[in-house]
Design an enzyme around this catalytic site. Structure first.
Site, PDB file in Angstrom:
ATOM      1  N   HIS A  30     -15.544  -6.613  22.648  1.00  0.00           N
ATOM      2  CA  HIS A  30     -15.215  -5.300  22.090  1.00  0.00           C
ATOM      3  C   HIS A  30     -15.390  -4.213  23.140  1.00  0.00           C
ATOM      4  CE1 HIS A  30     -16.292  -7.954  18.801  1.00  0.00           C
ATOM      5  NE2 HIS A  30     -15.604  -7.178  17.989  1.00  0.00           N
ATOM      6  N   HIS A 261     -10.698  -1.873  19.587  1.00  0.00           N
ATOM      7  CA  HIS A 261     -11.946  -2.363  18.998  1.00  0.00           C
ATOM      8  C   HIS A 261     -12.341  -3.761  19.476  1.00  0.00           C
ATOM      9  CE1 HIS A 261     -14.950  -3.480  16.024  1.00  0.00           C
ATOM     10  NE2 HIS A 261     -14.269  -4.600  15.913  1.00  0.00           N
ATOM     11  N   GLU A 410     -34.977  -4.700  -1.596  1.00  0.00           N
ATOM     12  CA  GLU A 410     -35.381  -5.983  -1.015  1.00  0.00           C
ATOM     13  C   GLU A 410     -34.806  -6.166   0.383  1.00  0.00           C
ATOM     14  OE1 GLU A 410     -33.762  -5.663  -3.926  1.00  0.00           O
ATOM     15  OE2 GLU A 410     -35.292  -6.114  -5.423  1.00  0.00           O
ATOM     16  N   HIS A 472     -33.119 -14.199 -13.791  1.00  0.00           N
ATOM     17  CA  HIS A 472     -34.363 -14.059 -13.031  1.00  0.00           C
ATOM     18  C   HIS A 472     -34.964 -15.408 -12.615  1.00  0.00           C
ATOM     19  CE1 HIS A 472     -34.023  -9.931 -14.068  1.00  0.00           C
ATOM     20  NE2 HIS A 472     -35.248  -9.609 -13.707  1.00  0.00           N
TER      21      HIS A 472
HETATM   22  C1  LIG Z   1     -22.078  -7.563   8.005  1.00  0.00           C
HETATM   23  C2  LIG Z   1     -20.872  -7.606   8.881  1.00  0.00           C
HETATM   24  N1  LIG Z   1     -19.654  -7.637   8.338  1.00  0.00           N
HETATM   25  C3  LIG Z   1     -18.557  -7.718   9.110  1.00  0.00           C
HETATM   26  C4  LIG Z   1     -18.670  -7.773  10.471  1.00  0.00           C
HETATM   27  C5  LIG Z   1     -17.424  -7.933  11.336  1.00  0.00           C
HETATM   28  N2  LIG Z   1     -17.187  -6.679  12.071  1.00  0.00           N
HETATM   29  C6  LIG Z   1     -17.536  -6.517  13.348  1.00  0.00           C
HETATM   30  S1  LIG Z   1     -17.260  -4.966  13.891  1.00  0.00           S
HETATM   31  C7  LIG Z   1     -16.622  -4.483  12.403  1.00  0.00           C
HETATM   32  C8  LIG Z   1     -16.198  -3.086  12.098  1.00  0.00           C
HETATM   33  C9  LIG Z   1     -15.935  -2.294  13.265  1.00  0.00           C
HETATM   34  O1  LIG Z   1     -15.885  -0.954  12.938  1.00  0.00           O
HETATM   35  P1  LIG Z   1     -16.999   0.033  13.451  1.00  0.00           P
HETATM   36  O2  LIG Z   1     -18.292  -0.333  12.878  1.00  0.00           O
HETATM   37  O3  LIG Z   1     -16.507   1.392  13.217  1.00  0.00           O
HETATM   38  O4  LIG Z   1     -17.073  -0.253  15.007  1.00  0.00           O
HETATM   39  P2  LIG Z   1     -16.045   0.256  16.115  1.00  0.00           P
HETATM   40  O5  LIG Z   1     -14.671  -0.024  15.609  1.00  0.00           O
HETATM   41  O6  LIG Z   1     -16.301   1.682  16.276  1.00  0.00           O
HETATM   42  O7  LIG Z   1     -16.392  -0.554  17.315  1.00  0.00           O
HETATM   43  C10 LIG Z   1     -16.628  -5.548  11.524  1.00  0.00           C
HETATM   44  C11 LIG Z   1     -16.109  -5.471  10.140  1.00  0.00           C
HETATM   45  C12 LIG Z   1     -19.962  -7.739  11.018  1.00  0.00           C
HETATM   46  N3  LIG Z   1     -20.183  -7.790  12.321  1.00  0.00           N
HETATM   47  N4  LIG Z   1     -21.039  -7.631  10.210  1.00  0.00           N
END
Ligand SMILES: Cc1ncc(C[n+]2csc(CCOP(=O)(O)OP(=O)(O)O)c2C)c(N)n1
Length: 664
Positions: A30, A261, A410, A472
């Protein structure tokens, strides 16, 4: 050293260049986040952060958590540029390769200078709340002279969209963790495209509503970023700084789009980006004078560290020894003695109590000898029995308190416990109902992955909780937690085993432990309580067969051990010889060498396991053809004795199954 804008840009562009090159070489990763957040990171690492790159474990360093773990190249570039030992240019070239110190997402156990493993969005942010709590607790105990640092976090849109972020920021706001400062990389882009397609939260307002200071800055204006940090440092609340940035900053076509990204820029776009940013030199080439400037910043904190060391030396020898013991997670010498004395007292005066109560009795003897134990509960204190004498509430006004009211959070609790452990100085134990382990699971998984000795006090461990019913009543939880690598589950059967489980959980420093505890009272079945911890191998023979070789072995955990003992007696009345094996930790048994396992499991032709949960996992002990008396469905609401009968988890059912097998 103050930097002019041109100097700052060069330093920030070094991060961008390495991030682009690293991702390009790996053909995955990324680049967008490191390029967009490079200015924020540069301000932090050149103007603000208290660190000495040569000593990444210096206890009083500021913590920096990259919550948006997918932007790992940002962190690796910083570690390399500042001169952190173990991070060479070659390591950046091996980004995302097997065995490298530059894995896809930051792993604290792989790479010096990485404070916590991140990647599952939201976890870093929530973990940092625990770090900030630990800082406050440790400062209250050892003094600001030796503990006085900030926790900085870089969080992305995804971090703030994840539900766990709400639990974390609400907890941090409530606790007024003013030394927690979060940068939100407000780039308006996630994987699917612009954030506007799925989100319209006013994050600044949201943080304010949770008791934070928050403000917006231009995330590409170094002076504005620094000024915002300085304001944050003076606040009596935690601060969120919304940094407006452009993802993939500098890439002519991909900047500001989701294309920056999660994929390499491609040779053409990469070259164009470098040109636009004024970066000269080939892949992974950082001009020597630029590297020198970065390295000087990396070493600048050495002076502060030495001053700290001098202050530290002024502490009494006793205090220093305690500080070091605590940071090394070494258990106190008195602990074992306290547990053994407790077991002896229980033998002298047996108790019939729920194991959650037995856990409280164990805590009564642990707390006085273990000042680092930090207990707490996700709003189930009277049910989890986690609060004993000596544990006062941790609040902004009482930072020496060792009891955390996590609220009904939690997941936030589990992540905070990771942060408390990672910070050092404390051993957290937090309570909830076992069924809600699911609400904490992503953080529990990270504890296991990182090998953190967190303790989960999970009561109401089966249908034995009765009336609250199937929502539960855990059924698959024990099995699913056992399946998690490095997670250890104990389901003790009585007060003695509960004390032993606590001892083993505290002795362990390489991973987390779940204590699955009953709501209902259980007779004390153990009649020995010597220095030997019989639960240490996961299982042991509680009662041998009488009058000859065992025809039946009854294996049971927790509340079902009583059923096994009764069934053995009833079988004897029918002329069948049965032995009883208590299995407080199935997976610990399965980790023993073959000889030990063979000895405990034995070779009786009829093997029966009794556990008020699903069968999954038990075949390793009873075999595919073994008999399992347990749950095959969700539970039901009713008085627990009726529920046990309803699901056929009774001594009579065990006897019937054994006799049927015997007559085959
Ligand atoms: C809990 C979780 N769900 C999904 C992902 C997969 N994932 C990696 S980055 C991302 C989203 C990227 O958007 P952002 O947080 O805005 O990061 P940017 O594009 O600015 O790098 C996702 C859905 C993850 N790493 N963790």
């Amino acid at each position: 050293m103050t930097l002019d804008r041109a100097q700052h840009d060069k330093l920030a562009n070094a991060i961008r260049a390495l991030a682009m090159d690293g991702v390009e070489q790996a053909k995955s990763g990324h680049p967008g986040l490191p390029m967009g957040a490079a200015d924020v990171a540069t301000v932090l690492f050149t103007r603000v952060l208290k660190y000495d790159a040569a000593e990444p474990r210096w206890p009083d360093r500021d913590r920096f958590v990259l919550s948006a773990g997918h932007g790992s190249m940002l962190l690796y570039a910083l570690l390399y540029l500042t001169g952190t030992p173990g991070m060479e240019l070659d390591d950046l070239k091996k980004f995302r390769q097997l065995g490298s110190v530059t894995p896809g997402h930051p792993e604290n156990f792989e790479t010096a200078g990485v404070e916590t493993t991140t990647g599952p969005l939201g976890q870093g942010l929530a973990t940092s709340v625990g770090m900030a709590m630990a800082e406050r607790m440790l400062a209250a105990e050892f003094g600001k002279k030796v503990v006085d640092h900030h926790t900085y976090v870089l969080a992305s849109d995804g971090d703030l969209m994840e539900g766990i972020s709400q639990e974390a920021i609400a907890l941090a706001g409530h606790q007024k963790l003013n030394k927690l400062i979060v940068f939100w990389d407000d780039n308006g882009i996630s994987i699917d495209g612009p954030l506007t397609i799925s989100d319209s939260v006013d994050q600044v307002a949201r943080f304010k509503a949770c008791g934070w200071r928050s403000e917006r800055v231009d995330g590409h204006d170094p002076d504005a970023i620094e000024a915002a940090i300085r304001r944050a440092q003076k606040s009596n609340k935690p601060t969120m700084i919304a940094c407006k940035t452009v993802i993939g900053f500098g890439a002519p076509k991909k900047a500001g789009t989701s294309k920056a990204h999660g994929e390499p820029l491609g040779a053409e776009e990469l070259a164009a980006a470098k040109k636009a940013l004024g970066i000269t030199g080939g892949a992974f080439e950082i001009a020597p004078d630029l590297l020198k400037t970065w390295r000087n910043f990396g070493a600048a904190g050495a002076a502060a560290r030495k001053e700290w060391q001098a202050r530290y030396e002024t502490l009494s020898e006793r205090k220093r020894a305690e500080f070091e013991r605590r940071l090394a997670h070494k258990i106190p010498a008195k602990l074992d003695k306290a547990i053994v004395a407790h077991k002896k007292a229980l033998i002298a005066n047996p108790v019939t109590v729920a194991t959650r109560k037995a856990s409280e009795l164990a805590l009564d003897v642990i707390v006085p000898v273990m000042p680092e134990l930090v207990s707490g509960s996700a709003d189930l204190t009277p049910s989890n029995n986690t609060k004993v004498k000596g544990l006062d509430d941790f609040t902004p006004k009482t930072p020496k308190g060792r009891y955390i009211r996590y609220g009904i959070r939690e997941h936030g609790m589990a992540a905070a416990m990771n942060g408390i452990t990672l910070h050092g100085g404390f051993r957290p134990a937090g309570g909830t109902f076992l069924v809600f382990a699911d609400y904490a699971r992503p953080s529990m998984r990270l504890a296991a992955l990182m090998g953190l000795p967190v303790i989960y006090v999970m009561t109401h461990d089966s249908i034995g909780l009765g009336e609250d019913g199937p929502t539960h009543q855990p059924v698959e939880h024990i099995a699913s937690l056992r399946a998690m690598p490095k997670m250890r589950v104990f389901r003790p059967a009585d007060a003695i085993e509960t004390a032993e489980a606590w001892q083993l959980a505290l002795d362990r420093t390489d991973g987390p432990t779940v204590l699955a505890l009953s709501r209902q009272n259980l007779a004390q079945l153990r009649t020995d309580g010597t220095a030997t911890n019989r639960s240490a191998k996961g299982a042991y023979e509680l009662l041998p067969a009488e009058g000859g070789k065992a025809q039946v072995t009854l294996f049971a955990s927790g509340s079902e051990l009583e059923i096994a003992v009764t069934a053995r007696k009833q079988l004897a009345e029918k002329g069948m010889r049965a032995r009883v094996v208590s299995v407080p930790s199935l997976e610990l048994l399965l980790q023993q060498d073959e000889a030990t396992q063979a000895q405990v499991i034995g070779n009786a032709s009829i093997k029966i396991a009794i556990e008020a949960g699903v069968r999954f996992g038990w075949d390793a002990v009873i075999g595919h053809d073994g008999v399992f008396v347990g749950m095959h469905s969700f539970g039901a609401s009713g008085p627990y004795k009726d529920v046990y009968k309803h699901f056929g988890i009774t001594p009579e059912a065990v006897v019937e199954a054994a006799v049927k097998r015997h007559n085959l």
